[in-house]
Design a protein around this motif. Structure first.
Motif, PDB file in Angstrom:
ATOM      1  N   PRO A   6      52.940  56.143  16.144  1.00 18.66           N
ATOM      2  CA  PRO A   6      52.774  56.608  17.521  1.00 18.66           C
ATOM      3  C   PRO A   6      52.476  55.424  18.434  1.00 18.66           C
ATOM      4  N   GLN A   7      52.639  55.638  19.717  1.00 17.26           N
ATOM      5  CA  GLN A   7      52.171  54.623  20.658  1.00 17.26           C
ATOM      6  C   GLN A   7      50.665  54.815  20.757  1.00 17.26           C
ATOM      7  N   MET A   8      49.939  53.837  20.237  1.00 12.02           N
ATOM      8  CA  MET A   8      48.488  54.017  20.162  1.00 12.02           C
ATOM      9  C   MET A   8      47.878  54.246  21.540  1.00 12.02           C
ATOM     10  N   ASP A   9      48.357  53.491  22.537  1.00 11.21           N
ATOM     11  CA  ASP A   9      47.710  53.642  23.844  1.00 11.21           C
ATOM     12  C   ASP A   9      48.013  55.004  24.470  1.00 11.21           C
ATOM     13  N   ALA A  10      49.222  55.531  24.204  1.00  7.69           N
ATOM     14  CA  ALA A  10      49.529  56.852  24.743  1.00  7.69           C
ATOM     15  C   ALA A  10      48.632  57.902  24.104  1.00  7.69           C
ATOM     16  N   MET A  11      48.414  57.753  22.811  1.00 10.84           N
ATOM     17  CA  MET A  11      47.549  58.695  22.101  1.00 10.84           C
ATOM     18  C   MET A  11      46.111  58.591  22.605  1.00 10.84           C
ATOM     19  N   ALA A  12      45.658  57.364  22.742  1.00 13.90           N
ATOM     20  CA  ALA A  12      44.297  57.136  23.220  1.00 13.90           C
ATOM     21  C   ALA A  12      44.115  57.746  24.599  1.00 13.90           C
ATOM     22  N   ARG A  13      45.137  57.618  25.411  1.00 13.46           N
ATOM     23  CA  ARG A  13      45.065  58.143  26.769  1.00 13.46           C
ATOM     24  C   ARG A  13      44.951  59.659  26.754  1.00 13.46           C
ATOM     25  N   ARG A  14      45.754  60.284  25.898  1.00 11.59           N
ATOM     26  CA  ARG A  14      45.691  61.748  25.811  1.00 11.59           C
ATOM     27  C   ARG A  14      44.296  62.197  25.407  1.00 11.59           C
ATOM     28  N   LEU A  15      43.713  61.487  24.447  1.00 18.37           N
ATOM     29  CA  LEU A  15      42.378  61.859  23.977  1.00 18.37           C
ATOM     30  C   LEU A  15      41.341  61.650  25.074  1.00 18.37           C
ATOM     31  N   LEU A  16      41.449  60.512  25.737  1.00 20.20           N
ATOM     32  CA  LEU A  16      40.463  60.168  26.759  1.00 20.20           C
ATOM     33  C   LEU A  16      40.464  61.192  27.889  1.00 20.20           C
ATOM     34  N   ALA A  17      41.660  61.602  28.318  1.00 24.58           N
ATOM     35  CA  ALA A  17      41.765  62.551  29.421  1.00 24.58           C
ATOM     36  C   ALA A  17      41.058  63.857  29.061  1.00 24.58           C
ATOM     37  N   VAL A  18      41.342  64.341  27.857  1.00 26.72           N
ATOM     38  CA  VAL A  18      40.722  65.590  27.423  1.00 26.72           C
ATOM     39  C   VAL A  18      39.210  65.413  27.303  1.00 26.72           C
ATOM     40  N   ALA A  19      38.803  64.265  26.779  1.00 29.93           N
ATOM     41  CA  ALA A  19      37.371  64.007  26.613  1.00 29.93           C
ATOM     42  C   ALA A  19      36.654  64.054  27.955  1.00 29.93           C
ATOM     43  N   LEU A  20      37.253  63.414  28.965  1.00 33.01           N
ATOM     44  CA  LEU A  20      36.644  63.416  30.299  1.00 33.01           C
ATOM     45  C   LEU A  20      36.451  64.841  30.802  1.00 33.01           C
ATOM     46  N   LEU A  21      37.514  65.620  30.671  1.00 32.07           N
ATOM     47  CA  LEU A  21      37.447  66.998  31.147  1.00 32.07           C
ATOM     48  C   LEU A  21      36.367  67.761  30.396  1.00 32.07           C
ATOM     49  N   ALA A  22      36.340  67.585  29.091  1.00 29.72           N
ATOM     50  CA  ALA A  22      35.378  68.327  28.278  1.00 29.72           C
ATOM     51  C   ALA A  22      33.947  67.965  28.671  1.00 29.72           C
ATOM     52  N   VAL A  23      33.707  66.668  28.883  1.00 30.42           N
ATOM     53  CA  VAL A  23      32.348  66.220  29.207  1.00 30.42           C
ATOM     54  C   VAL A  23      31.876  66.814  30.525  1.00 30.42           C
ATOM     55  N   VAL A  24      32.802  66.938  31.483  1.00 29.98           N
ATOM     56  CA  VAL A  24      32.412  67.508  32.771  1.00 29.98           C
ATOM     57  C   VAL A  24      32.316  69.026  32.706  1.00 29.98           C
ATOM     58  N   TYR A  25      33.221  69.636  31.986  1.00 30.39           N
ATOM     59  CA  TYR A  25      33.360  71.092  32.049  1.00 30.39           C
ATOM     60  C   TYR A  25      32.436  71.836  31.090  1.00 30.39           C
ATOM     61  N   ARG A  26      32.307  71.341  29.866  1.00 28.49           N
ATOM     62  CA  ARG A  26      31.571  72.109  28.858  1.00 28.49           C
ATOM     63  C   ARG A  26      30.161  72.506  29.292  1.00 28.49           C
ATOM     64  N   PRO A  27      29.382  71.579  29.895  1.00 27.46           N
ATOM     65  CA  PRO A  27      28.023  71.970  30.313  1.00 27.46           C
ATOM     66  C   PRO A  27      28.021  73.134  31.299  1.00 27.46           C
ATOM     67  N   LEU A  28      29.124  73.301  32.044  1.00 27.12           N
ATOM     68  CA  LEU A  28      29.171  74.372  33.034  1.00 27.12           C
ATOM     69  C   LEU A  28      29.637  75.693  32.447  1.00 27.12           C
ATOM     70  N   SER A  29      30.131  75.648  31.204  1.00 26.13           N
ATOM     71  CA  SER A  29      30.863  76.821  30.729  1.00 26.13           C
ATOM     72  C   SER A  29      29.993  78.071  30.674  1.00 26.13           C
ATOM     73  N   ASP A  30      28.704  77.897  30.311  1.00 23.42           N
ATOM     74  CA  ASP A  30      27.827  79.083  30.249  1.00 23.42           C
ATOM     75  C   ASP A  30      27.690  79.736  31.613  1.00 23.42           C
ATOM     76  N   ALA A  31      27.434  78.871  32.599  1.00 20.49           N
ATOM     77  CA  ALA A  31      27.254  79.397  33.951  1.00 20.49           C
ATOM     78  C   ALA A  31      28.533  80.069  34.432  1.00 20.49           C
ATOM     79  N   LEU A  32      29.657  79.452  34.132  1.00 18.54           N
ATOM     80  CA  LEU A  32      30.927  80.026  34.582  1.00 18.54           C
ATOM     81  C   LEU A  32      31.174  81.362  33.911  1.00 18.54           C
ATOM     82  N   TYR A  33      30.824  81.426  32.628  1.00 16.69           N
ATOM     83  CA  TYR A  33      31.053  82.674  31.912  1.00 16.69           C
ATOM     84  C   TYR A  33      30.147  83.763  32.460  1.00 16.69           C
ATOM     85  N   ALA A  34      28.927  83.368  32.797  1.00 15.99           N
ATOM     86  CA  ALA A  34      28.005  84.334  33.379  1.00 15.99           C
ATOM     87  C   ALA A  34      28.567  84.880  34.691  1.00 15.99           C
TER      88      ALA A  34
END
Lengths: 449, 452
Positions: B141-169
């Motif tokens: 694989p293109q390592m940097d493309a893979m790393a980028r895909r992971l990083l993007a998801v990680a960023l989203l998860a770090v911002v979003y996951r803490p809010l998920s309880d409140a959003l679900y409520a």
């Protein structure tokens, strides 16, 4: 658009009448306007209209399947049979430009009928009306039943219409297209299910979420098609550029491509292979440019060296096009298009079945076009004479199977020989004195001694 | 030890349209120096993977079945990865599945309690699993493309996951009467933000790899990633929402729209690559016919693209430039016989102009490559208003290749550059000549010679 024949018109009138009766009856039964959920219905109708108004993904022009299908199926679940029928009738209002009224009426009526029938089947199969959030699992079975009724009904009505309007003959809907057809129906049905299943949570946004990837896909397909058209035009222009040197052989590559395609279709090639042989026909002589003009022009017999230069041209051609991946099988066609069935051809002297299929096709097409075109040393032969010549040489120079296929194809579709070539203007590029593609004037090689 | 090569000549080739098999490459080798951005990205992705996996191993997997299902889908998506034009590796289904998992609120009214680190772990493991079969058959694989895909998801998860309880409520814990607009809005905003960050990282990588201006790279990436990104974002959101009412069945059905999208893009990328291959192949026709030096059109095209990039051209412009450069001698085919020696910088200007005219005529017959035809037509014109930049570039690259050819002699290259510089202004565009000097990598050699 042409006038429709009368059976087709009767058919349309009948369909519209049935649709009106069905909708009217449903209205009465459901107690007038109180029946379906009007807000949902209007949103779905709008969605249907948007989808219906964008042109289709499929390339069978007359039988356009559009995403609107998903909207009707979603309506089956969300607003019941009457609602689905009403959503279907919206097809009449489609803003697709240049769609004649008859066609609109037909579309509206047939969508309404399909929608209604699917709706009834859905209820019969025990599908929950306006499903609450947690009953998605109950939805799948009845939905599948509804889709299973909708699709054949839709196809049937379309097929009858096409037959009556005699746009397409029955044997012209190839199996492959049908398969793709059903695959896309299945896909659209899935989208309908998604829209219906998500409606309870985010209503109309669900449609946006489901259809956004679809529209992006459509956009990408559009780009793809544009690129492909552009590609074809570029290929044709470049092949013709190779021919400009010789006044008489202009257009040869395109005609060989056409004849090769005819043979290939006749013997049942399809899809990628058909595409490859079309391009192989265009490209079969690119290597000729490597042959010095003075050899091509030479009168009388050639020395063995000069003949060797001519014999090399298929290999040169191969060398040029080798970088084009998708051609793949066409490489062999280009390389061996001067092999003979009896093994006396060049460059390898292959015989019979050893010669790749593509090469056997191109050899016939190539010789035929050469004979039916004007040359500086003779006038064009008529297609009949040329075919007789092909038949005569079948089994020695040509594969008899391919010759038969070509004869059948020409009988079916006819052949348009190139226009008469007027005598070349004096300052034009030079012309070939002998055409090595022409089976009636074989190359004479002078013995060295 | 291997000598370190200039990092600008990266082995991953630099055409705007991708598909560069067997291209001559300088500076390959195991010790190819990584760019800063590439290095940072790789380290970040590795750290995230380690942190995620360690966290999951130390605690326990929350909702293992859900994690398994999403991980499997991510792996499938990774298996079905594809290359977009410009050799950009994408894996739309994998990314959408990872987005869906990151933004998941509940599965059939069972609240999703997984942490951001678990999202990262599942995504990373899924991606690696999906990449393994490719690796096994020798397609790394293109390592940097893979790393980028992971990083993007990680960023989203770090911002979003803490809010998920409140959003679900806010949805009334998935009740029928609940409001879904707040989570939906949040998802849309966050996905959009994430896509933009991803584009920025991609642009930084590309700018570094092919030595183009960041600003230009951002525009190119936007153009490339925009439509597909929208489709992926919509599907990810859809997946997160659909799991609420459909459960894990959603994973199966949701993939359908995106699959169609992927097929469409694959076909598009395919025809783009074929197109370029064909023009490259047929551009060799004059060579086989003995009209021009062997390999001339390819060298001119490669040089022209490098100069164009140095001058900040965008990818569509570069593609046109490449086509024009490949076909700049196609007009020779209309000539009766090869010009002895071939080289056009030494032939008389009238003849050269005629070849350009004839070539443009051939190309404009396609009916679609009008701008390419115009570039070819003006390839002999001295710099002036109205002469396309691409024509000026081809003029310089063509002259350089006529003088140097396939030779790798540094003195000869330096002499050619000197000659071009001497004619800059009158004959050649000075800016183009300077860009040529910069990309030819012999600037130092020229300076040395001057100093003598």
């Amino acid at each position: 658009m042409r006038e429709l024949p009368w059976p087709a018109r009767v058919y349309i009138v009948a369909l519209v009448t049935v649709a009106v009766v069905v909708i009217g009856r449903a209205f009465v039964r459901e107690g007038g306007l109180g029946g379906p959920d009007w807000r949902t219905l209007i949103v779905l109708a709008l969605l249907f209209l948007v989808c219906e108004s964008v042109p289709t993904l499929l390339n069978v022009e007359q039988t356009a399947v559009s995403v609107s299908f998903s909207a009707v199926l979603a309506a089956v679940v969300l607003v019941g049979p009457l609602g689905a029928a009403l959503v279907g009738t919206v097809a009449v209002l489609s803003v697709r430009p240049g769609l004649p009224l008859v066609k609109r009426l037909f579309n509206g009526a047939q969508f309404a009928l399909c929608g209604y029938a699917a709706g009834e089947v859905y209820l019969l199969a025990g599908g929950p009306a306006a499903p609450p959030v947690d009953r998605f699992a109950d939805l799948i079975g009845p939905y599948a039943a509804a889709a299973a009724v909708f699709v054949p009904l839709n196809v049937l009505q379309m097929a009858i219409m096409l037959r009556l309007a005699s746009v397409v003959r029955g044997d012209q809907l190839p199996v492959r297209d049908t398969a793709r057809f059903f695959a896309s129906y299945l896909g659209y049905a899935t989208f309908g299910l998604l829209i219906a299943g998500l409606w309870a949570t985010v209503q109309s946004i669900s449609a946006v979420l489901v259809l956004l990837p679809m529209f992006v896909a459509r956009w990408a397909f559009g780009q793809y098609r544009a690129q492909e058209r552009s590609y074809e035009a570029t290929m044709a222009a470049l092949c013709q550029a190779v021919e400009t040197k010789d006044y008489y052989t202009r257009g040869h590559c395109m005609r060989v491509s056409k004849a090769a395609t005819m043979i290939a279709e006749e013997i049942g090639m399809g899809g990628e292979r058909l595409r490859a042989i079309r391009y192989a026909g265009m490209l079969h002589d690119v290597g000729k440019l490597g042959v010095p003009t003075k050899v091509l022009q030479k009168e009388g017999s050639l020395t063995e060296e000069e003949f060797a230069a001519i014999q090399l041209h298929p290999m040169r051609g191969l060398e040029i096009v080798r970088g084009i991946d998708f051609l793949d099988e066409a490489f062999a066609g280009i390389m061996h298009h001067h092999e003979r069935h009896d093994g006396k051809g060049y460059p390898m002297g292959l015989a019979g079945d050893e010669i790749p299929e593509f090469a056997r096709v191109i050899a016939v097409a190539d010789a035929f076009d050469s004979m039916t075109s004007d040359r500086s040393y003779r006038k064009a032969k008529s297609p009949e004479t040329a075919i007789a010549e092909l038949v005569k040489n079948a089994g020695t120079q040509f594969d008899p199977y391919m010759v038969d296929a070509f004869v059948a194809a020409v009988r079916r579709h006819g052949w348009e020989p190139p226009e008469r070539v007027p005598a070349p203007p004096t300052d034009s590029p030079q012309t070939v004195i002998k055409d090595h593609d022409d089976p009636t004037t074989p190359i004479q090689v002078a013995s060295e001694r | 030890m291997t000598t370190r090569q200039r990092p600008s000549r990266s082995p991953r080739s630099d055409s705007p349209a991708g598909g560069h098999a067997g291209r001559h490459v300088r500076g390959t080798g195991p010790l190819r120096r990584l760019g800063t951005v590439q290095l940072l990205l790789g380290v970040a992705a590795a750290l995230l993977t380690v942190a995620g996996v360690a966290h999951v191993a130390a605690t326990r997997v929350v909702d293992p079945d859900v994690a398994m299902a999403f991980g499997a889908l991510i792996a499938c998506g990774e298996l079905a990865r594809m290359a977009m034009p410009g050799n950009r590796e994408v894996a739309p289904i994998s990314t959408a599945a990872a987005l869906g998992y990151a933004m998941l609120l509940d599965v059939e009214r069972h609240a999703a309690g997984h942490s951001a680190l678990q999202v990262i772990a599942v995504t990373a493991v899924g991606m690696i699993a999906g990449a393994l079969p490719h690796l096994a058959v020798g397609r790394p694989p293109q390592m940097d493309a893979m790393a980028r895909r992971l990083l993007a998801v990680a960023l989203l998860a770090v911002v979003y996951r803490p809010l998920s309880d409140a959003l679900y409520a806010s949805t009334g814990y998935g009740s029928v009467q609940g409001m879904w607009w707040i989570p939906l809005g949040t998802m849309v905003v966050m996905v959009a933000a994430m896509l933009h960050v991803d584009v920025a990282i991609a642009a930084a990588l590309r700018a570094e790899r092919v030595r183009t201006a960041f600003r230009v790279a951002v525009r190119d990436e936007m153009r490339m990633a925009g439509p597909l990104g929208a489709a992926v974002g919509a599907s990810g959101t859809l997946l997160a929402l659909a799991s609420h009412s459909m459960g894990l069945v959603a994973l199966l059905v949701f993939a359908a729209p995106l699959l169609v999208t992927q097929v469409a893009f694959r076909k598009y990328a395919g025809i783009r690559a074929t197109y370029l291959q064909t023009v490259r192949a047929l551009a060799r026709v004059p060579e086989v016919g003995g009209y021009v030096d062997h390999g001339h059109s390819r060298r001119v095209a490669r040089l022209s693209v490098a100069i164009g990039r140095e001058l900040g051209m965008s990818e569509p412009e570069l593609l046109e430039l490449e086509y024009a450069a490949l076909m700049h001698d196609i007009g020779q085919l209309s000539l009766a016989d090869p010009i002895p020696g071939g080289a056009t910088v030494l032939t008389d200007p009238k003849q050269a102009r005629r070849i350009a005219e004839l070539g443009a005529e051939v190309i404009s017959k396609t009916g679609v490559l009008d701008r390419v035809a115009e570039i070819v037509r003006r390839q002999c014109d001295p710099p002036g208003p109205g002469v396309p930049a691409a024509s000026r570039i081809i003029k310089v690259a063509n002259a350089y290749d006529d003088l140097v050819g396939a030779s790798s002699d540094r003195d000869r290259a330096a002499a050619a550059l000197d000659r071009l510089r001497a004619d800059a202004g009158e004959e050649f565009d000075p800016a183009v000549v300077e860009a040529m000097v910069a990309v030819s990598g012999t600037a130092a050699a020229v300076a040395r010679q001057r100093g003598r």
